[in-house]
Structures are given as C-alpha cells and as structure tokens.
Design a protein around this motif. Structure first.
Motif, mmCIF file in Angstrom:
data_model
loop_
_atom_site.group_PDB
_atom_site.id
_atom_site.type_symbol
_atom_site.label_atom_id
_atom_site.label_comp_id
_atom_site.label_asym_id
_atom_site.label_seq_id
_atom_site.Cartn_x
_atom_site.Cartn_y
_atom_site.Cartn_z
ATOM 1 N N ASP A 144 -8.688 -4.215 -4.005
ATOM 2 C CA ASP A 144 -8.239 -3.788 -2.854
ATOM 3 C C ASP A 144 -9.902 -3.955 -2.311
ATOM 4 O OD1 ASP A 144 -5.771 -2.396 -3.739
ATOM 5 O OD2 ASP A 144 -6.401 -0.830 -3.758
ATOM 6 N N GLU A 182 -10.602 -6.745 1.452
ATOM 7 C CA GLU A 182 -11.345 -5.880 2.552
ATOM 8 C C GLU A 182 -12.418 -6.994 2.483
ATOM 9 O OE1 GLU A 182 -12.504 -1.341 3.043
ATOM 10 O OE2 GLU A 182 -12.953 -1.930 1.456
ATOM 11 N N PRO A 226 -4.171 -3.378 -0.037
ATOM 12 C CA PRO A 226 -3.428 -2.722 -1.239
ATOM 13 C C PRO A 226 -2.935 -4.121 -2.452
ATOM 14 C CG PRO A 226 -3.444 -1.584 0.400
ATOM 15 C CD PRO A 226 -3.589 -2.265 0.376
ATOM 16 N N GLY A 268 0.918 -1.239 0.167
ATOM 17 C CA GLY A 268 0.012 0.424 0.331
ATOM 18 C C GLY A 268 1.048 1.318 -0.352
ATOM 19 N N LYS A 272 -8.544 -3.560 4.260
ATOM 20 C CA LYS A 272 -8.283 -3.102 3.543
ATOM 21 C C LYS A 272 -6.894 -3.816 2.748
ATOM 22 C CE LYS A 272 -10.094 -0.753 0.283
ATOM 23 N NZ LYS A 272 -10.595 0.885 -0.565
ATOM 24 N N ARG A 324 -6.075 -3.733 -10.247
ATOM 25 C CA ARG A 324 -6.301 -4.351 -8.604
ATOM 26 C C ARG A 324 -7.681 -4.395 -8.638
ATOM 27 N NH1 ARG A 324 -3.720 -1.733 -4.507
ATOM 28 N NH2 ARG A 324 -1.817 -1.198 -6.218
ATOM 29 N N PRO A 366 0.594 2.436 -4.443
ATOM 30 C CA PRO A 366 0.107 1.304 -5.383
ATOM 31 C C PRO A 366 0.076 1.802 -6.499
ATOM 32 C CG PRO A 366 -1.866 2.616 -3.847
ATOM 33 C CD PRO A 366 -0.077 3.451 -3.667
#
Length: 362
Positions: A329, A333, A342, A114, A340, A327, A117
C-alpha cells in the motif's frame, strides 16, 4: 532450445491460474524510465539493473521487475477494483552471483482493491499455492505491518520512530538504532554549544553539496536526541518478542494477541492478521501448518508493508524463492503523491518451477 520452450509452456500454465480469475492480461515495455525506479527504490537498484540512455527520455533501465509499471498502468486506468496478470522477462545484473541468470521469466498477479484487503491477501496467496500444486514447497509468511505498527506505538519522539521505520528493511541498521535509543550504545552528541556551531556555520554559504540550513537542522536533531530519554525497556522487550516470533500461524496469533494487550497500538493489525487467517482457511489453506515469522521479509521485500510470503523448494535448499508476494500500500501512496491505493501481488519464477517439476519426475 527445448528447455526454453518448456519454461515458456510452464509460464503459460502458471499464468492460466490467474487468467481464470478474469484478471486483465497486460504486456509492459522492456525499457523503463529510471528516475521513477530510483525515486522509489533508491540508488541501490543501480547495482542490480542494466542501464542505458535514450535521446528523448534520458536514463532508462531494462525492466528489473513488474510492480512499478503495473502500478503506473493502474493509476492511468483509474478503475478499481482491478486485477492484472502478466508474464515476461526481467533483467538483473549478477556481479555478486555470476552463476545466476541475468534475464528470466516472471509470472505475476496483482489486485488493487481496498474493500477487503485481508480477503485480497488470501486470494493472492491461495492462487499462488494452487499454481504451485505438485511441487514440494516450504512456505514462509510474515506481516511487516504489525512490526511497523509496533514502532509507531513507541512512546518516543517522531524523529526516532521515523528513523526506525525507514530502516525496517535493514535489520542491522534497525538494531543499531534500537540499541542507541535504548541507551545500550552511545548517542551522537555535539561536543560544544549548538549556538557556537551555528555562528561558525553562518560564515559559510555552503558546505559541499549540503546547504548550511540542512547542517544546522541536523545538529539540532543530534542535540535533541542527546537530551531524549531512552526507550521504555518494556516496549523494547515487546519489539524483540515480535521480531523473534517463529511459530505456526494459529499459535503465532495467540502470541500476538498477548503482545497487543501490552501494546494496544498493534491491536488493529493483529485483528487484520486474524481476519486474513479466516479467509485463508476458507480457501482451503491449512493455517495450523502454515509458518509465521515476525521478521520475515525484512531483507528482500523492501516495498512491502503488510502481509508477506514466500514459497521455497523443500528439496533444493540452494534455490531462490520460487514465488514471493505481499501487500504494498505504501508504494502506491508514494507514486500517487499521497493517495493510497490498497494493493497486493505476487511473482513466480517459471524457470524454477519447471526445474522442480522435472526433478519430481526423475
């Protein structure tokens, strides 16, 4: 047999690009507990997976992809940042497309970090581009995160925004809702007073598998929807412009900047887009030749919620994508019960890349 050996060698060559980063090489079980996959992907996955029953773990699936088990492994390790690479078979039922393989190799690369990103996005994309060196490919990119930010920016009820966000990956349903909320199609309306319905429902303990309170809540939502003003036409116009946007990344960025002046809620995601382009450029990617589509990824990448990309053969248009990624994320989560992590990753098809390399030699 020779072809299988050749494809395995191709897989090793692709994986070597990712292993060179120092990524952890992981091996995962063929059988996965199905309830985790169903919770995250929904029942739609049943039509694509081979299912069996285990006396201890219950219903299980032959591995339909690597992403969820990779996320589970990362959560168990609890080490960040982390990079993983893998190579192995996945299994898919092909009732609609009987000529497609039911089992095939995938090579993949995942980053959990994270700190930056957009830099991680660019790293994954650039490594895939490197791995596919020598193959004539058409590259498509998009950013579902910008579209999601636009939906969240609408000046309407949270209920409407949640419904639109839920159907981001179902373009037809999304458009139906957008037309309904815009007043272009009729709204569902109770044909009598809500209190009358509630009094009638109080006489029942249950209706089918749904609880009476659930039905009351749904009726309340329908009534509220029928009384809610239509969406702002200017906001709908911005959404339509975003969805129809197709251009080179540098030109698309200018369009997105102009849209962000009209809809400030997308400004931060557009800034992220620009930052990603800078990192891609530093990695040697010709961003002025890279295509961007505002709607890309909405029909085939349901758990991605940010940067998305796909590599396709320029010479064999009928082939599936040789590589896809993006991506995700929001998926981490959901799996981490609100925490979360990343994450961005990509998968490649060694059987297709081998085929295209062979064709290049013919």
């Amino acid at each position: 047999m020779t072809v299988l050996k050749d494809i395995s060698r191709e897989a090793r060559n692709l994986a070597a690009v990712f292993e060179a980063t120092g990524a952890e090489v992981v091996e995962l079980d063929f059988l996965q507990i199905s309830n985790v996959l169903l919770d995250l992907y929904g029942e739609d996955i049943r039509g694509r997976a081979f299912i069996t029953n285990d006396p201890v773990h219950g219903e299980m699936m032959l591995r339909p992809d690597f992403t969820i088990p990779i996320v589970e492994r990362h959560m168990a390790n609890n080490v960040s940042p982390a990079r993983y690479t893998y190579s192995g078979k996945v299994f898919r039922r092909q009732e609609e497309f009987p000529d497609r393989p039911r089992e095939f190799l995938q090579v993949g690369y995942e980053i959990f970090d994270g700190a930056n990103p957009e830099k991680a996005d660019a790293e994954v994309f650039s490594l895939v581009n490197e791995a596919l060196s020598g193959i004539q490919v058409r590259i498509a990119t998009g950013d579902i995160g910008i579209l999601m930010a636009a939906v969240r920016s609408l000046s309407t009820t949270d209920t409407r925004k949640k419904a639109l966000l839920r159907h981001i990956w179902r373009p037809h349903r999304f458009r139906t809702l957008l037309n309904q909320y815009s007043g272009l199609s009729s709204k569902p309306q109770p044909n009598q007073d809500l209190d009358d319905y509630n009094k009638l429902l109080d006489k029942f303990q249950a209706v089918g598998s749904r609880k009476v309170q659930e039905i009351k809540e749904r009726l309340r939502q329908i009534k509220l929807e029928s009384e809610t003003d239509p969406l702002d036409p200017e906001e709908v116009k911005i959404l339509d412009e975003l969805l129809s946007l197709k251009d080179k990344c540098t030109v698309a960025h200018s369009h997105l900047e102009n849209l962000s002046k009209k809809m400030p809620g997308i400004e931060s995601t557009v800034d992220n887009f620009a930052t990603r382009l800078d990192f891609l450029k530093k990695n040697g990617i010709k961003i002025d030749r890279l295509d961007f589509e505002g709607s890309y990824g909405r029909t085939s990448m349901e758990y991605y919620d940010g940067f998305v990309f796909g590599f396709y053969s320029e010479t064999h248009m009928d082939l599936a994508a040789v590589a896809t990624g993006g991506r995700y994320d929001a998926l981490t989560e959901r799996m981490e019960s609100g925490k979360k992590i990343p994450a961005v990753g990509a998968v490649l098809r060694p059987d297709l890349t081998f085929l295209l390399r062979e064709k290049n030699h013919d």
